[in-house]
Write a protein that holds these residues in place. Structure first.
Motif, PDB file in Angstrom:
ATOM      1  N   GLU A 164       0.848  -1.188   0.000  1.00  0.00           N
ATOM      2  CA  GLU A 164       0.000   0.000   0.000  1.00  0.00           C
ATOM      3  C   GLU A 164       0.886   1.240   0.000  1.00  0.00           C
ATOM      4  OE1 GLU A 164      -3.355   0.153  -0.173  1.00  0.00           O
ATOM      5  OE2 GLU A 164      -3.299  -2.014  -0.449  1.00  0.00           O
ATOM      6  N   GLU A 167       1.666   2.706   3.497  1.00  0.00           N
ATOM      7  CA  GLU A 167       2.557   1.807   4.232  1.00  0.00           C
ATOM      8  C   GLU A 167       3.988   1.918   3.703  1.00  0.00           C
ATOM      9  OE1 GLU A 167       3.288  -3.008   4.585  1.00  0.00           O
ATOM     10  OE2 GLU A 167       1.408  -2.278   3.738  1.00  0.00           O
ATOM     11  N   ARG A 170       5.571   5.340   4.705  1.00  0.00           N
ATOM     12  CA  ARG A 170       5.906   5.324   6.126  1.00  0.00           C
ATOM     13  C   ARG A 170       7.113   4.430   6.396  1.00  0.00           C
ATOM     14  NH1 ARG A 170       6.965   8.110   9.679  1.00  0.00           N
ATOM     15  NH2 ARG A 170       5.167   9.299   9.059  1.00  0.00           N
TER      16      ARG A 170
END
Length: 185
Positions: A164, A167, A170
């Motif tokens: 994703e 994700e 991050r």
């Protein structure tokens, strides 16, 4: 040729003098090491691939030369074919498809690392750890911000890696935060 970080860093610094390109190489190395741990890859090998993926860029910056000249140099020096293939596959223009998790990770983190460093540089505190995913996504839509970064490559890398977007962003921010001092962030 012994494949280790020391020899990879020596190669990088033999061909690359620009501070920004060196920081880019360190950031891609760090993101690759983090993904190797996450995906069960060889952390040393993945890190080395990230560290040297653009070693030839300063001397051979055209699409006709990069990363072809670098891969010729790697072959002459006896580097392993999986590293050479990963370096070749990080450039869409080479036509080398990304097959292995290492190749997919390298493509997925390359442009994003450059973009994240740009995001950190414009922060008043210049801290990579304080860069927020929502801010990155907003800046990705602003074509005038870090205009040299290929947004299509970022999106395609995320898709090929099968993660994703939030994700992935991050994860890479967190990885780069671990070496923030080396990056000056």
């Amino acid at each position: 040729m012994e494949l280790n970080r020391e020899s990879a860093y020596a190669l990088l610094t033999e061909y690359t003098k620009s501070d920004s390109l060196l920081k880019h190489a360190l950031s891609v190395e760090q993101a690759m090491r983090a993904y190797a741990r996450r995906l069960g890859g060889d952390e040393e090998k993945w890190g080395i691939a990230g560290l040297i993926h653009d070693f030839d860029y300063e001397q051979f910056p055209t699409l006709e030369d990069h990363p072809y000249k670098g891969c010729e140099i790697l072959r002459e020096k006896g580097w392993t074919e999986d590293i050479i293939r990963a370096v070749m596959s990080h450039g869409e223009h080479t036509g080398v498809t990304r097959e292995t998790p290492m190749e997919k990770a390298l493509f997925a983190v390359d442009e994003l690392c450059g973009f994240l460093l740009a995001c950190a540089y414009v922060r008043p505190d210049r801290k990579i750890s304080m860069v927020e995913v929502k801010s990155v996504k907003k800046k990705l839509k602003d074509k005038s911000f870090a205009r040299a970064v290929n947004r299509e490559d970022i999106a395609k890398g995320i898709e090929e890696l099968g993660v994703e977007a939030d994700e992935h962003i991050r994860f890479v921010i967190d990885a780069l935060s671990e070496i923030s001092d080396e990056l000056g962030l």
